[in-house]
Design a protein around this motif. Structure first.
Motif, short mmCIF file in Angstrom:
data_model
loop_
_atom_site.label_atom_id
_atom_site.label_comp_id
_atom_site.label_asym_id
_atom_site.label_seq_id
_atom_site.Cartn_x
_atom_site.Cartn_y
_atom_site.Cartn_z
N VAL A 103 39.26 40.03 26.69
CA VAL A 103 40.21 40.96 27.30
C VAL A 103 39.58 41.66 28.51
N TYR A 104 40.44 42.28 29.31
CA TYR A 104 39.98 43.18 30.36
C TYR A 104 40.01 44.63 29.89
N ASP A 105 40.74 44.89 28.81
CA ASP A 105 40.95 46.26 28.36
C ASP A 105 41.05 46.31 26.84
N HIS A 106 40.43 47.32 26.23
CA HIS A 106 40.61 47.52 24.79
C HIS A 106 40.94 48.98 24.48
N GLU A 107 41.49 49.68 25.49
CA GLU A 107 41.86 51.08 25.31
C GLU A 107 43.28 51.38 25.78
N GLY A 108 44.07 50.35 26.07
CA GLY A 108 45.43 50.57 26.51
C GLY A 108 45.57 50.94 27.97
N ARG A 109 44.64 50.46 28.82
CA ARG A 109 44.65 50.79 30.25
C ARG A 109 44.50 49.54 31.11
N ALA A 110 45.19 48.48 30.71
CA ALA A 110 45.05 47.20 31.40
C ALA A 110 45.38 47.25 32.90
N PRO A 111 46.45 47.92 33.33
CA PRO A 111 46.79 47.88 34.76
C PRO A 111 45.65 48.31 35.69
N GLU A 112 44.81 49.24 35.26
CA GLU A 112 43.71 49.69 36.12
C GLU A 112 42.44 48.88 35.92
N ARG A 113 42.40 48.04 34.91
CA ARG A 113 41.16 47.32 34.60
C ARG A 113 41.25 45.82 34.82
N GLU A 114 42.44 45.32 35.05
CA GLU A 114 42.59 43.90 35.34
C GLU A 114 42.25 43.60 36.79
N PRO A 115 41.91 42.35 37.12
CA PRO A 115 41.64 41.98 38.52
C PRO A 115 42.85 42.25 39.41
N PHE A 116 42.57 42.38 40.71
CA PHE A 116 43.66 42.58 41.68
C PHE A 116 44.41 41.27 41.93
N PHE A 117 43.69 40.15 41.85
CA PHE A 117 44.27 38.87 42.22
C PHE A 117 44.38 37.94 41.01
N PHE A 118 45.48 37.24 40.94
CA PHE A 118 45.71 36.33 39.82
C PHE A 118 44.70 35.19 39.80
N ALA A 119 44.25 34.77 40.97
CA ALA A 119 43.27 33.68 41.04
C ALA A 119 42.01 34.04 40.26
N GLN A 120 41.64 35.32 40.27
CA GLN A 120 40.46 35.75 39.52
C GLN A 120 40.69 35.64 38.02
N VAL A 121 41.90 35.98 37.57
CA VAL A 121 42.24 35.84 36.15
C VAL A 121 42.12 34.39 35.72
N ARG A 122 42.69 33.49 36.49
CA ARG A 122 42.63 32.05 36.16
C ARG A 122 41.18 31.57 36.10
N LYS A 123 40.37 32.02 37.07
CA LYS A 123 38.97 31.58 37.08
C LYS A 123 38.24 32.10 35.85
N HIS A 124 38.46 33.36 35.48
CA HIS A 124 37.83 33.90 34.27
C HIS A 124 38.26 33.12 33.03
N LEU A 125 39.55 32.82 32.94
CA LEU A 125 40.05 32.08 31.77
C LEU A 125 39.38 30.71 31.69
N GLN A 126 39.25 30.05 32.82
CA GLN A 126 38.58 28.74 32.87
C GLN A 126 37.13 28.87 32.41
N GLN A 127 36.42 29.87 32.93
CA GLN A 127 35.02 30.05 32.57
C GLN A 127 34.85 30.34 31.09
N VAL A 128 35.70 31.20 30.55
CA VAL A 128 35.60 31.56 29.13
C VAL A 128 35.81 30.34 28.25
N LEU A 129 36.85 29.58 28.55
CA LEU A 129 37.16 28.42 27.71
C LEU A 129 36.06 27.38 27.77
N GLU A 130 35.49 27.16 28.93
CA GLU A 130 34.39 26.19 29.04
C GLU A 130 33.16 26.68 28.26
N THR A 131 32.95 27.98 28.23
CA THR A 131 31.80 28.54 27.50
C THR A 131 32.01 28.48 26.00
#
Length: 439
Positions: A103-131
């Motif tokens: 996750v990017y957030d575990h305190e109920g504050r996702a909007p301020e803690r998520e990446p600004f760009f969707f491309a970064q989310v996709r890259k993180h998801l790819q990295q996590v799954l490969e790991t």
């Protein structure tokens, strides 16, 4: 299960059946039951020695929550990825099946803690799954898609239908063979499976199931369900409670479902023990958080189980815990003489009385002593995966027994982890069907 004397090697022997009874003692079986949440911050070195003291010895599951919010503006580096590996390696070594939520957030504050760009989310998801891929055998369920408050796929700007589809493609392309995926709401599942519109029941061909962290929090499970009937709204819109529960019932015959039960304020007074059991069976719940919400769990602890038999008068909490996931109960057993001298046909009827199916491969094995006094094993059912809730199977095999006990056991194929039967039996979970005695 009484049979006449049978001849073996010129001698007469007899099979003496054992009494079969259901136990109400807690069962510790793989990939089902209660879990606790273990939270890690990716920027901090995990204290795995301390984690050893936090593990509940009764649990086989653990929800591993890894917060990667500190990397919102950059890719995960090797240091972060290695921490994920060490965490997963620890839980595998501790014999836990993981429900993994990154996750990017575990305190109920996702909007301020998520990446600004969707491309970064996709890259993180790819990295996590490969790991995570090398640990697929110990990661039972991968929950969510990183985004939303607490990773629960709500309160995020990255949950449009288009972006849900794009994240799902990353999940599908990197899906691990032994790992199930899960989204938060049935409508999100339907958005990702538009090709199934018009089907009476969903087909889970990509391993994506559901998780629900709002069970019993309100009539609609805290926004999980809608208000209009299935026939009156589009496929990719929320449906009313009855329709969504029927949808979940069909989907959860194929992929695991679980999450958290929540104290619903005024709604708790509308529920009865029978309502709770009915919903959990309908959803086919496999796993629940044992710590959240303690107010609701205390209510369940005080309620009496509506079932009959050995469970009459038991705590609803104990009944729920015993029936999460699969629960294999030997209902009856019998032996009969075949046409060949000394050869017995052993038959056992086993019912899955749990809320949910068996989702991992396993086998049922008969153990006995042959004429020469050697220990023998015979696989009676080698395909436990897909054994549905409420389904009874007839497990049978022919043996040439000598004097001694005849036992039934079950195990997971992947690692040989014992699957304990729900009968009164020894600590090893094996059921005594009877004994062969020579007069």
């Amino acid at each position: 299960m009484r049979i006449p004397f049978f001849r073996t090697g010129g001698r007469q022997s007899r099979f003496h059946p054992a009494e079969l009874a259901e136990s109400t003692e807690p069962l510790s079986n793989p990939a089902r039951g209660w879990y606790q949440i273990h939270t890690f911050l990716i920027e901090e070195e995990p204290d795995l020695e301390k984690q050893c003291w936090c593990l509940n010895p009764a649990d086989t599951l653990a929800l591993v929550l890894i917060n990667i919010g500190s990397y919102k503006t950059r890719d995960l580096d090797e240091e972060a990825l290695e921490r994920i590996r060490r965490i997963l390696r620890f839980f595998a070594q501790q014999g836990r099946d993981c429900i993994l939520r990154v996750v990017y957030d575990h305190e109920g504050r996702a909007p301020e803690r998520e990446p600004f760009f969707f491309a970064q989310v996709r890259k993180h998801l790819q990295q996590v799954l490969e790991t995570v891929e090398p640990f697929s055998s110990s990661v039972f369920v991968f929950q969510g898609m990183l985004v939303g408050n607490w990773g629960e796929m709500h309160t995020s700007r990255f949950l449009s239908k288009e972006r849900l589809g794009q994240m799902a493609e990353v999940l599908r392309a990197n899906r691990m063979e032994d790992t199930w995926l899960a989204v938060r709401r049935p409508v999100q599942w339907r958005i990702l499976h538009r090709d199934q519109e018009g089907r009476e029941e969903p087909v889970c061909s990509d391993g994506i199931g559901l998780f629900d962290d709002g069970m019993f929090g309100s009539w609609d499970h805290l926004g999980t369900f809608g208000t209009k009937g299935r026939e009156g709204v589009p496929w990719d819109s929320p449906w009313r409670r009855e329709d969504e529960l029927a949808f979940e019932n069909a989907l959860s015959r194929q992929a695991p479902n679980g999450g958290e039960a929540v104290y619903g304020g005024g709604y708790i007074h509308e529920l009865t023990p029978g309502d709770v059991v009915s919903v959990l069976r309908s959803m086919q719940v496999t796993y629940l958080n044992r710590d959240h919400d303690p107010r609701l769990l205390d209510v369940w602890r005080g309620w009496r189980c509506p079932d009959r038999g050995v469970w009459a008068g038991a705590s609803l909490l104990d009944y729920v815990g015993a029936h999460l996931g699969y629960r294999l109960l030997v209902r009856s057993a019998r032996a009969s003489q075949t046409r060949r001298e000394g050869v017995l046909l052993l038959e056992a009827e086993v019912e899955n009385t749990g809320f949910a199916p068996v989702y991992q491969e396993g086998q049922i094995v008969l153990e006995y002593t042959d004429r020469e006094g050697a220990s023998r094993q015979l696989v009676l059912d080698g395909g436990l995966r897909g054994w549905q809730s409420g389904e009874t199977r007839r497990c049978c095999g022919e043996i040439v027994p000598g004097e001694g006990p005849v036992l039934l056991r079950a195990e997971r194929c992947r690692d040989g982890a014992p699957v304990r039967f729900a009968n009164v039996c020894g600590e090893d979970g094996k059921v005594l069907l009877g004994r062969v005695l020579n007069p």
